[in-house]
Design an enzyme around this catalytic site. Structure first.
Site, PDB file in Angstrom:
ATOM      1  N   PHE A  12       0.830  -1.221   0.000  1.00  0.00           N
ATOM      2  CA  PHE A  12       0.000   0.000   0.000  1.00  0.00           C
ATOM      3  C   PHE A  12       0.857   1.260   0.000  1.00  0.00           C
ATOM      4  O   PHE A  12       0.388   2.333  -0.318  1.00  0.00           O
ATOM      5  CB  PHE A  12      -0.974   0.012   1.187  1.00  0.00           C
ATOM      6  CG  PHE A  12      -0.324   0.221   2.516  1.00  0.00           C
ATOM      7  CD1 PHE A  12      -0.087   1.495   2.990  1.00  0.00           C
ATOM      8  CD2 PHE A  12       0.033  -0.861   3.314  1.00  0.00           C
ATOM      9  CE1 PHE A  12       0.510   1.695   4.225  1.00  0.00           C
ATOM     10  CE2 PHE A  12       0.633  -0.674   4.540  1.00  0.00           C
ATOM     11  CZ  PHE A  12       0.880   0.609   5.001  1.00  0.00           C
TER      12      PHE A  12
ATOM     13  N   HIS B 187       1.695  -6.711  12.679  1.00  0.00           N
ATOM     14  CA  HIS B 187       0.797  -5.586  12.403  1.00  0.00           C
ATOM     15  C   HIS B 187      -0.677  -5.986  12.406  1.00  0.00           C
ATOM     16  O   HIS B 187      -1.518  -5.247  11.913  1.00  0.00           O
ATOM     17  CB  HIS B 187       1.179  -4.930  11.062  1.00  0.00           C
ATOM     18  CG  HIS B 187       2.552  -4.319  11.070  1.00  0.00           C
ATOM     19  ND1 HIS B 187       3.287  -4.073   9.931  1.00  0.00           N
ATOM     20  CD2 HIS B 187       3.335  -3.908  12.107  1.00  0.00           C
ATOM     21  CE1 HIS B 187       4.461  -3.530  10.263  1.00  0.00           C
ATOM     22  NE2 HIS B 187       4.505  -3.427  11.583  1.00  0.00           N
TER      23      HIS B 187
ATOM     24  N   CYS C 214     -15.419  -4.660  17.938  1.00  0.00           N
ATOM     25  CA  CYS C 214     -16.142  -3.458  18.343  1.00  0.00           C
ATOM     26  C   CYS C 214     -15.324  -2.692  19.373  1.00  0.00           C
ATOM     27  O   CYS C 214     -14.826  -3.260  20.339  1.00  0.00           O
ATOM     28  CB  CYS C 214     -17.499  -3.851  18.948  1.00  0.00           C
ATOM     29  SG  CYS C 214     -18.359  -2.465  19.733  1.00  0.00           S
TER      30      CYS C 214
ATOM     31  N   CYS D 122     -24.224  -3.316  19.152  1.00  0.00           N
ATOM     32  CA  CYS D 122     -24.372  -2.435  20.321  1.00  0.00           C
ATOM     33  C   CYS D 122     -24.308  -0.961  19.931  1.00  0.00           C
ATOM     34  O   CYS D 122     -24.486  -0.087  20.770  1.00  0.00           O
ATOM     35  CB  CYS D 122     -23.299  -2.753  21.368  1.00  0.00           C
ATOM     36  SG  CYS D 122     -21.699  -1.979  21.053  1.00  0.00           S
TER      37      CYS D 122
ATOM     38  N   ILE E 144      10.688 -14.022  -4.099  1.00  0.00           N
ATOM     39  CA  ILE E 144      10.857 -14.990  -3.020  1.00  0.00           C
ATOM     40  C   ILE E 144      10.128 -16.308  -3.275  1.00  0.00           C
ATOM     41  O   ILE E 144      10.596 -17.374  -2.873  1.00  0.00           O
ATOM     42  CB  ILE E 144      10.459 -14.350  -1.674  1.00  0.00           C
ATOM     43  CG1 ILE E 144      10.786 -15.288  -0.531  1.00  0.00           C
ATOM     44  CG2 ILE E 144       9.009 -13.934  -1.668  1.00  0.00           C
ATOM     45  CD1 ILE E 144      10.816 -14.605   0.784  1.00  0.00           C
TER      46      ILE E 144
HETATM   47 ZN    ZN Z   1     -20.278  -3.668  20.369  1.00  0.00          ZN
END
Ligand code: ZN
Length: 245
Positions: free
Chosen positions: A35, A121, A129, A151, A230
């Site tokens: 990226f 990473h 959440c 939620c 590789i």
């Molecule tokens: Zn939640």
């Protein structure tokens, strides 16, 4: 080149405690671009550099823009393991490779069958959440915009963003394996992303192999330096076994 591959093949045969440390170059043969490599379209689509967009503060302040970039550049669905991933999984099955330490977040080592993978990473395959901690897979990205938990909390990827520290448990396990290894193969990384790249200094073994298409910070200390893709290199150095799944 032939001589180098023969040398690596021999060293792998002789070794019983190999650790592999890899970066973005391991996954490019699976069609996953780094990226950080900014393409021509990038500046037309995004007002900020990738390091800004994928930062902790930017995510909190501008999750819509964050997720636009994330879906476009980081969340690569349908990618398959390539010969590099498969060769490393084979070496683990043979008992030679003790651990894969990766800077990649695509889960392709596990998809190839590797069990002991330390993801410095994090992984795009995991999400949670921020309010209640409930875990989600990648299905949350089927909906548009910013994914929300049942939620009401915002869901975030289990990926280490810029400004965030690495998981200390993952780091200390990586140090543990590096210290015990008798051979370290570093592949597909130019070793410029810290602190992950600094981990390599914990290696005390006698054999350091670098496989990368471009120069790295460690070239001078390598016992063997192979400048080639590789997947091509590893698949020629690893004997396939009958345990192929
Ligand atoms: Zn939640």
């Amino acid at each position: 080149m032939e001589q180098k591959i023969e040398t690596l093949r021999k060293w792998i045969q002789e070794s019983e405690n190999i650790v592999f440390f890899g970066g973005a170059g391991v996954s490019t043969e699976s069609g996953i671009p780094d990226f950080r490599s900014v393409d021509g379209l990038y500046n037309m689509k995004y007002k900020y550099p990738p390091e800004v967009i994928i930062s902790h503060s930017f995510f909190l302040e501008n999750p819509v823009e964050f997720y636009r970039f994330y879906r476009d550049k980081l969340l690569i669905r349908g990618a398959q393991p390539n010969p590099a991933h498969k060769a490393l999984a084979t070496l683990e099955k043979q008992g030679k490779l003790k651990c894969v330490i990766t800077q990649n977040i695509d889960g392709l080592h596990q998809a190839a069958g590797s069990k002991n993978v330390l993801e410095l990473h994090g992984s795009t395959l995991r999400n949670y959440c921020m309010r209640c901690g409930k875990k989600y897979g990648t299905e949350i990205f089927d909906q548009e915009s910013v994914p929300r938990c049942s939620c009401g909390g915002m869901i975030r990827p289990d990926v280490v963003l810029y400004e965030e520290g690495l998981d200390q448990d993952v780091m200390s396990r990586a140090v543990h394996y590096l210290r015990q290894a008798d051979m370290l193969i570093v592949g597909g990384t130019s070793l410029v992303v810290y602190p992950a790249a600094g981990l390599v200094q914990y290696y005390r073994g006698h054999t350091l192999v670098l496989i990368n298409k471009s120069p790295t910070a460690l070239d001078a200390s390598a016992d063997l330096l192979i400048s080639a893709p590789i997947g091509q290199v590893l698949s020629r150095c690893v004997n396939e076994t009958s345990e192929e799944a």
